[in-house]
Enzyme design. Structure first.
Site, PDB file in Angstrom:
ATOM      1  N   ILE A  12       0.731  -1.100  -0.093  1.00  0.00           N
ATOM      2  CA  ILE A  12      -0.024  -0.006   0.046  1.00  0.00           C
ATOM      3  C   ILE A  12       0.946   1.341   0.036  1.00  0.00           C
ATOM      4  CG2 ILE A  12      -0.318   0.112   2.592  1.00  0.00           C
ATOM      5  CD1 ILE A  12      -3.167   0.765   1.917  1.00  0.00           C
ATOM      6  N   CYS A  13       0.393   2.197  -0.567  1.00  0.00           N
ATOM      7  CA  CYS A  13       0.932   3.720  -0.423  1.00  0.00           C
ATOM      8  C   CYS A  13      -0.060   4.626  -0.202  1.00  0.00           C
ATOM      9  CB  CYS A  13       1.786   3.816  -1.906  1.00  0.00           C
ATOM     10  SG  CYS A  13       0.859   3.858  -3.253  1.00  0.00           S
ATOM     11  N   ALA A  14       0.231   5.926  -0.788  1.00  0.00           N
ATOM     12  CA  ALA A  14      -1.033   7.132  -0.707  1.00  0.00           C
ATOM     13  C   ALA A  14      -2.073   6.809  -1.565  1.00  0.00           C
ATOM     14  CB  ALA A  14      -0.118   8.114  -0.896  1.00  0.00           C
TER      15      ALA A  14
ATOM     16  N   GLY B 287      -1.923   4.250  -4.739  1.00  0.00           N
ATOM     17  CA  GLY B 287      -2.029   2.839  -5.616  1.00  0.00           C
ATOM     18  C   GLY B 287      -0.857   3.015  -6.385  1.00  0.00           C
TER      19      GLY B 287
ATOM     20  N   THR C 151      -3.640   4.475   0.990  1.00  0.00           N
ATOM     21  CA  THR C 151      -4.162   5.051   2.262  1.00  0.00           C
ATOM     22  C   THR C 151      -4.817   6.022   2.385  1.00  0.00           C
ATOM     23  OG1 THR C 151      -1.809   4.231   3.218  1.00  0.00           O
ATOM     24  CG2 THR C 151      -2.815   5.760   4.589  1.00  0.00           C
TER      25      THR C 151
END
Length: 107
Positions: free
Chosen positions: A60-62, A64, A88
């Site tokens: 996961i990141c901010a 995608g 996120t």
């Protein structure tokens, strides 16, 4: 590279899925999904030995974008990686809990 939506990710995480957040440390400390370990994209190679070989690794990141890139790279070295679409930011927008870096765990 597989990609899942936030509902599938939430379900998998509740069942004990292994997940990493590839955002940078300041982003992670500012707020992350509970139970997700930090493995910054800039240091991803250093975290490879800690990633499980026997089950998927959710990334996961901010939003995608970085997670999709990281998942592709992880798959190239034999890790069963799954990118989390929406990241996120999407997790928080749906009202799911976010915690700050006080419980940060490295992958």
């Amino acid at each position: 590279m597989r990609e899942v939506d936030l509902d599938v990710f939430a379900s998998e995480l509740a069942e004990g899925a292994f997940a990493i957040d590839v955002r940078e440390p300041d982003e992670y400390r500012a707020g992350h999904v509970p139970g997700v370990r930090t493995a910054p994209l800039s240091e991803l190679g250093a975290h490879l030995p800690a990633l499980p070989a026997d089950r998927p690794v959710y990334v996961i990141c901010a939003s995608g974008n970085r997670s999709a890139w990281a998942a592709e790279r992880l798959e190239a070295v034999g890790v069963r990686a799954v990118s989390v679409a929406g990241g996120t930011s999407g997790w928080a927008r749906t009202g799911r809990p976010i915690v700050d870096g006080t419980d940060a765990r490295s992958a």
